[in-house]
Scaffold this active site. Structure first.
Site, PDB file in Angstrom:
ATOM      1  N   LYS A 231      -9.200 -59.960 -27.386  1.00 52.19           N
ATOM      2  CA  LYS A 231     -10.608 -60.333 -26.865  1.00 52.19           C
ATOM      3  C   LYS A 231     -10.603 -61.366 -25.767  1.00 52.19           C
ATOM      4  O   LYS A 231      -9.946 -62.677 -26.032  1.00 52.19           O
ATOM      5  CB  LYS A 231     -11.285 -60.941 -27.993  1.00 52.19           C
ATOM      6  N   ASP A 236     -17.863 -68.328 -23.186  1.00 51.64           N
ATOM      7  CA  ASP A 236     -19.033 -67.639 -23.909  1.00 51.64           C
ATOM      8  C   ASP A 236     -20.203 -68.675 -23.828  1.00 51.64           C
ATOM      9  O   ASP A 236     -20.198 -69.516 -24.503  1.00 51.64           O
ATOM     10  CB  ASP A 236     -18.590 -67.202 -25.144  1.00 51.64           C
ATOM     11  N   LYS A 243     -26.030 -70.592 -26.639  1.00 51.09           N
ATOM     12  CA  LYS A 243     -25.330 -71.557 -27.687  1.00 51.09           C
ATOM     13  C   LYS A 243     -25.875 -72.830 -27.365  1.00 51.09           C
ATOM     14  O   LYS A 243     -26.193 -73.226 -26.049  1.00 51.09           O
ATOM     15  CB  LYS A 243     -23.645 -71.383 -27.600  1.00 51.09           C
ATOM     16  N   ASP A 254     -12.321 -69.156 -26.268  1.00 50.78           N
ATOM     17  CA  ASP A 254     -13.015 -67.495 -26.723  1.00 50.78           C
ATOM     18  C   ASP A 254     -12.146 -66.431 -26.096  1.00 50.78           C
ATOM     19  O   ASP A 254     -12.212 -65.352 -26.460  1.00 50.78           O
ATOM     20  CB  ASP A 254     -14.247 -67.574 -26.239  1.00 50.78           C
ATOM     21  N   ASP A 313     -24.934 -63.186 -28.433  1.00 53.20           N
ATOM     22  CA  ASP A 313     -23.792 -64.105 -28.804  1.00 53.20           C
ATOM     23  C   ASP A 313     -22.653 -63.459 -29.648  1.00 53.20           C
ATOM     24  O   ASP A 313     -21.526 -64.100 -29.902  1.00 53.20           O
ATOM     25  CB  ASP A 313     -24.157 -65.273 -29.406  1.00 53.20           C
ATOM     26  N   GLU A 315     -20.814 -61.003 -28.729  1.00 57.39           N
ATOM     27  CA  GLU A 315     -20.367 -60.140 -27.619  1.00 57.39           C
ATOM     28  C   GLU A 315     -19.013 -59.783 -27.871  1.00 57.39           C
ATOM     29  O   GLU A 315     -18.506 -58.708 -27.306  1.00 57.39           O
ATOM     30  CB  GLU A 315     -20.552 -60.891 -26.246  1.00 57.39           C
ATOM     31  N   ARG A 317     -17.246 -58.506 -30.196  1.00 57.50           N
ATOM     32  CA  ARG A 317     -16.946 -57.063 -30.743  1.00 57.50           C
ATOM     33  C   ARG A 317     -17.454 -55.898 -29.808  1.00 57.50           C
ATOM     34  O   ARG A 317     -16.916 -55.020 -30.233  1.00 57.50           O
ATOM     35  CB  ARG A 317     -17.700 -57.201 -32.197  1.00 57.50           C
TER      36      ARG A 317
END
Length: 464
Positions: A231, A236, A243, A254, A313, A315, A317
């Site tokens: 990933k 993010d 967030k 992230d 949020d 995102e 996956r």
């Protein structure tokens, strides 16, 4: 920055004794008289991480003792002896030849890891105590592992302003160039045409110079096939499901999954494992703009499965889904994804354990055994089939963020498995960050699970 290498001045190295409270008396009795008296006068008890420099008869430095603590203390910490690298006076040290091989190997690797400093933005002093590679260990292997870990740490520690999708691509290209790998990047403007719509949807709101892309690196000409998927969400914001500030502060990490698979790939290539390696990294920034994807949107995927977005949020996956579907099309012998995916995993096991999922009991056992050997703790989590209904919203094939908050890490893993099928697959839901300093693991970005996987590779892939 590169970590320190092992010292080479073996002939003049100072003795370094690793001591438990149980064997303290025997160790002291074997020291020169002056050193023994000094240790007794200082009240050295061999507690975990305790360090005592010992004088010689002329008042110089004879060597040092490092406490390992009792069995309970050793069970509560990793790389206990490696912390001595930052505490000892300047000099070259050599472990007692009688040190148990496993302890010598862990200490030697930990010594290299302890020397890591992230000094891109501020000067930091490196430890001045150097260690000679102990006899009987594979020093080259430990160097490769440490270098892979240093790469992972550097990438995670770099703030998003200097580690966006373009910079992550450049880091992958530099790694490919170092080891003769090939690399191809699908840019934003080609993602839809190449049937990677989820990667495009997540990253399309970012600024032009931070546009989404898919990085695809290949190395090796023979042997079993391994595909690593990481990933690469370089920052993010949470998207339109923004967030709160407290949750956004560490989002430079992230892309920790991408950083970890690149570190693992470096280990594999540096030591020339006889495999065919592929690394896929969907590199994006989850930003907010007029073009951001929205809660309630239903997105197409490469796999042909439709996905309802119930939280922008969730995102990670989504971008992994397209990359996993692409990777599965070649039917590799093993595919592994690594991602800083869910807060639920942190609630379940904390920041120190790397939870992982696999349907293959033999693979799980091999990874767990390897993790124990190399002090890289992991914990198997279940692909619990009864929870499949939680990711099936009815209006679309899949839901990216089931309501209710239950089993968040498991439902995320089940979501990813839909895109990896039918390939043999393992997923790691890592944290990628050490919240407080520990021996060989400074506060900041850290690799999780990579050393365990590297150690397990011969068993996982049937390598000789």
């Amino acid at each position: 920055m590169p970590m320190q290498d092992f010292a080479t001045d073996r002939e003049n190295a100072l003795p370094l004794r690793l001591v438990t409270p149980e064997d303290l008396d025997a160790t002291l009795s074997g020291l020169p008289e002056g050193a023994r008296r000094w240790a007794e006068a200082q009240g050295f008890k061999a507690g975990a991480g305790a360090v005592l420099a010992l004088p010689d008869a002329a008042g110089g430095l004879w060597g040092a003792l490092v406490g390992l603590g009792d069995d309970r203390a050793q069970a509560r910490s990793r790389f206990v002896a490696a912390g001595a690298a930052s505490k000892l006076p300047e000099g070259v040290y050599a472990l007692d030849p009688a040190t148990a091989p496993d302890l010598a190997r862990e200490t030697a690797l930990g010594w290299l890891l302890e020397s890591y400093r992230f000094d891109r933005y501020a000067k930091q002093s490196a430890p001045k105590a150097r260690l000679v590679a102990p006899d009987g260990i594979d020093a080259e292997r430990l160097r490769a592992i440490a270098a892979g870990e240093a790469l992972t740490r550097d990438l995670i520690n770099t703030p998003a302003a200097d580690m966006g999708p373009a910079e992550l691509q450049a880091a992958a290209e530099a790694l490919a160039g170092e080891f003769g790998a090939t690399i191809e990047t699908t840019p934003a403007e080609e993602l839809i045409a190449r049937d990677l719509p989820l990667i495009h949807a997540v990253g399309r709101a970012a600024a032009t110079d931070r546009a989404p892309r898919l990085i695809d690196m290949r190395w090796g000409e023979s042997g079993p096939t391994l595909t690593l998927v990481g990933k690469g969400v370089c920052f993010d914001t949470g998207g339109l499901n923004l967030k709160p500030g407290a949750s956004m502060g560490l989002m430079k990490k992230d892309m920790g999954g991408a950083a970890t698979v690149l570190g693992l790939a470096r280990m594999i290539m540096a030591l020339g494992l006889k495999i065919r390696l592929r690394v896929l990294i969907p590199a994006v920034e989850n930003s907010v703009s007029a073009d951001a994807f929205r809660p309630g949107d239903i997105l197409a995927s490469r796999k042909g499965l439709s996905v309802e977005v119930n939280n922008t949020d969730a995102e990670g996956r989504l971008v992994l889904a397209d990359a996993l579907a692409l990777g599965a099309e070649e039917e590799p012998d093993l595919m592994i994804s690594m991602a800083t995916l869910t807060g639920a995993a942190r609630v379940a096991v904390g920041p120190d354990l790397a939870p992982f999922y696999t349907d293959a009991d033999d693979d799980a056992a091999a990874i767990a055994r390897a993790a124990a050997r190399v002090a890289d703790p992991v914990w198997r989590m279940p692909f619990h089939a009864p929870y499949e209904s939680m990711i099936e919203p009815g209006i679309a094939d899949l839901d990216n963020a089931p309501s209710g908050g239950m089993a968040g890490s498991i439902t995320a893993a089940l979501f990813l498995r839909r895109f990896a099928e039918p390939v043999r697959y393992a997923h790691f839901d890592i944290y990628g960050w050490n919240p407080k300093p520990a021996p060989a693991r400074p506060k900041g970005g850290v690799g999780m699970g990579a050393r365990a996987l590297f150690e397990a590779m011969p068993e996982l892939l049937g390598l000789g």
